[in-house]
Design a protein around this motif. Sequence first.
Motif, short mmCIF file in Angstrom:
data_model
loop_
_atom_site.label_atom_id
_atom_site.label_comp_id
_atom_site.label_asym_id
_atom_site.label_seq_id
_atom_site.Cartn_x
_atom_site.Cartn_y
_atom_site.Cartn_z
N ASP A 214 0.82 -0.87 0.17
CA ASP A 214 -0.18 -0.57 -0.71
C ASP A 214 0.65 0.84 0.01
O ASP A 214 1.48 1.08 1.29
N GLN A 215 1.05 1.73 -1.27
CA GLN A 215 2.42 2.93 -1.59
C GLN A 215 1.13 3.91 -0.71
O GLN A 215 2.14 5.11 0.04
N GLY A 216 -0.15 4.44 -0.96
CA GLY A 216 0.20 5.52 -0.09
C GLY A 216 -0.15 5.53 1.43
O GLY A 216 0.13 6.64 2.07
N ALA A 217 -0.31 4.57 1.74
CA ALA A 217 -0.06 4.64 3.02
C ALA A 217 1.47 4.31 3.80
O ALA A 217 1.69 5.46 4.51
N MET A 218 2.74 4.28 2.78
CA MET A 218 3.63 4.17 2.69
C MET A 218 3.92 5.53 2.66
O MET A 218 4.84 6.07 3.51
N ALA B 138 2.54 15.04 -0.13
CA ALA B 138 2.18 15.56 -1.19
C ALA B 138 2.15 13.85 -2.15
O ALA B 138 1.29 14.13 -3.10
N LYS B 139 3.11 12.92 -1.74
CA LYS B 139 2.92 12.57 -2.91
C LYS B 139 1.30 11.44 -2.39
O LYS B 139 0.83 10.45 -3.16
N ALA B 140 1.47 10.95 -0.75
CA ALA B 140 0.21 10.22 -0.20
C ALA B 140 -1.03 10.62 -1.52
O ALA B 140 -1.51 10.14 -1.60
N ASP B 141 -1.14 12.35 -1.92
CA ASP B 141 -2.37 12.85 -2.39
C ASP B 141 -2.50 12.52 -3.48
O ASP B 141 -3.40 12.21 -4.28
N LYS B 142 -0.84 12.29 -3.81
CA LYS B 142 -1.35 11.29 -5.81
C LYS B 142 -1.52 10.16 -5.92
O LYS B 142 -1.73 9.35 -7.24
N THR B 143 -1.78 9.52 -4.80
CA THR B 143 -1.18 8.09 -4.92
C THR B 143 -3.09 7.33 -4.61
O THR B 143 -3.88 7.22 -3.29
N LEU B 144 -3.90 7.11 -5.84
CA LEU B 144 -5.35 6.92 -5.64
C LEU B 144 -5.16 5.21 -5.56
O LEU B 144 -6.51 5.87 -4.08
N THR B 145 -4.07 4.48 -5.73
CA THR B 145 -4.46 3.28 -5.04
C THR B 145 -3.22 2.82 -5.17
O THR B 145 -2.50 3.03 -5.82
N THR C 122 -7.36 4.40 0.60
CA THR C 122 -6.95 5.24 1.13
C THR C 122 -8.13 6.69 1.44
O THR C 122 -8.68 6.64 0.81
N SER C 123 -7.22 7.97 2.24
CA SER C 123 -8.33 8.69 2.17
C SER C 123 -8.37 9.64 0.61
O SER C 123 -9.60 10.04 -0.12
N THR C 124 -7.02 9.39 -0.19
CA THR C 124 -6.99 9.90 -1.12
C THR C 124 -8.28 8.76 -2.09
O THR C 124 -8.90 10.41 -3.10
N THR C 125 -7.70 7.74 -2.42
CA THR C 125 -9.18 7.21 -3.08
C THR C 125 -11.22 7.34 -2.97
O THR C 125 -11.55 7.64 -3.11
N LYS C 126 -11.05 7.81 -0.83
CA LYS C 126 -12.09 8.60 -0.64
C LYS C 126 -12.31 9.43 -1.24
O LYS C 126 -13.62 9.97 -1.66
N ALA C 127 -11.26 10.34 -1.48
CA ALA C 127 -11.75 12.37 -2.07
C ALA C 127 -11.71 11.94 -4.12
O ALA C 127 -12.62 12.42 -4.84
#
Lengths: 335, 358
Positions: B264-268, B276-283, B325-330
């Motif tokens: 789970d690279q978003g969580a990573m 900033a990178k977490a916000d770009k990670t769709l899933t 992740t939160s990005t996915t939900k957004a």
Amino acid sequence: MGLLTEIFNTISKVIVLPTFYYMIIMSAAPILLAALACAIALKANAINMGTEGIMTISSLVAVLVSSAVGGSAAGGPWLGLVAAIIVGAILGFLVSVFAFRLKIDIILVGIAMNLIGTGASVFLMYVLTGDRTTTTSLSSGTLPQVSIPLLKSIPVLGEILSGHYILTYVAYILVFVMSFLLFKTKLGLRIRAVGENEDAAESVGISSLQIKTIALIISGALGGLAGAFMSECYLAYFSSGLIAGRGFVGLAACNMGAGNPGIICLCCLAFGIFYAFSNFATLSNLSIYALNALPYAVVLIGVVLYSIYTRNKELKRLQGLESEEKSETGSVAHN
Amino acid sequence: MKKLFTSVLAGMMALSMAACSNGGSSAPASAAPASPAAEGNDKISIALCVNGTLGDKSFFDSGNEGMQWIERDFGDKAETEVIEFSYDDTTWQSKLENVFMSEDYDIIIVGTYDMLGMTVELTEEYPNQKVWFYDEQWDFDANPRENVISLLFKQNEGSYVVGYMAAMASKTNHISFCGGMSNTVLLDFFAGYEQGAKAYNPDIVVDETWMDSFSDSSKGKDVASSSYSQGVDVVFACGGSAGLGVFEAALEYDDVYVIGVDGDQGAMWEAAGEKAKADKTLTSMTKNVNQGFYDTFKQELDGTLEYGKNYRLGVNGGYVGAAVTSTTKAALTDDQLKTVEDIKAKIADGSIDVATAF
């Protein structure tokens, strides 16, 4: 025929994109820095094969120092840059110590430097950060991108030339600085004198050892700059495969340009064109393997063509001398 | 001059010693005790051979985690050891041979495409050595082995799910796949990804790009930049640490996403403080190697594990999936997320047939 149309279509699709030109300028810059590092050493006849290794170590140092200071907020990248240049200079100095004081073949020293670069950087990364492949866990930050006031508002040109990282501009400015240094200063004259004929230089009181050491220190510092470019501009972290042969491509570009900064810059841009093309063309149906080999093949072909050219020139010069001699002896006989 | 040189050397030595002592104390606990399974010791000893190093934050680390789970829950019945082969592939054969020759381990776990050939040979030489081979197809018709099982992750199923999500999130109807090197496993990723995206939107354009490297992140960044600048707004970064460069490229463009892989690279990124990178990670398409090893070991204990056969670990059982992740939900609505769950259920019960490169 199908292949040719495919190539033509891809080219026509790619050359209208401003980002293509942006990538050329960006991807040529670290190679240019590496090539300039090789160039000053080459001019002093102290070939610095170890640029790849110096780049690897200094790119790690830049990241480590930057994150130790506190990252972008605390001006870390700038300190990292300074540290990378200093470490590069020290490594350049070490090359000169091993090659000229301890009398080890300078090519071997360069190879050793490259091997140490790969091994030591991974070792240091693991010992100091616990990471083994990348330092993404450190927030080391990047050096700023510069948007040039008036230029950036010009439609296409602004997109291509403005907004690069500061070291990209530094790299291209250094082409002129290096030309000036080599051809207009006392130090440059001495470096070239030592490179052309060491004994002759010694006979007029120049210490060739000192000049070669200075050249290698400058070469190392430029290598350090190239390393910092990779880990603080190109990417925001260090990884074990980061330099990826750019030091060697720089070495090739330097030899193609025979240590001449202007020609070197053109060689690097040529590499950049094919490198950027290979990235953009991965969307086409062209073979990915051929595309990825393309920039390196171009470098190889360039080196071969250049060496044929210089050989022919040399042959012509010798023939000219011969015919001159003949005509001289002929005229003597006539008399 | 000489004096300076000596003092520099001495300084370097002192430094390297300090570095060594530091390394000793901070070495991860994952390096399990190297004690071989002594005679009369009835614990099952397992060696996980990593043809690379730990610390990749995805694939190998997940396998290591699986070993830790086994030790945690079955510490009285099993002991595990992780052996790192480093990335120098010229040494892999001899290192693997050493592991087989030592006869210290009841089970040797080894995997990936690169290791297949040598493992085929060694398992024939050591017919009593149990081997779990993972992440590449083992052709049991050509190489029948009574001592081998092969664990295959159905990356095509996980990729179908993330492809579906990519198509949902894409506004330009143009997405891409950015692979490491073109081998069957990677092509399997692409097959599922493309099918999933087209299942949501038949008109979507799915580009196939390759970095031709698993380690050169700058190449990943450049390949992804070229995609983003041509209107692609979701890139599936699928190539080890070279793929990390895709995230760097995404930072330079607005309204674009990256899909991570293996872990789970978003969580990573979130954990590493890289918001900033977490916000770009769709899933991320997760390949739960840890779960795979753990469950296989449970079957080994029960005696239900059948050797000489391919095990395919898919969405059913949670071995592959898509991280939320939160990005996915957004990026996706609640209804869309519900649809994704439906898709997963349909793949699990077999009502969606996912294309494969095998």
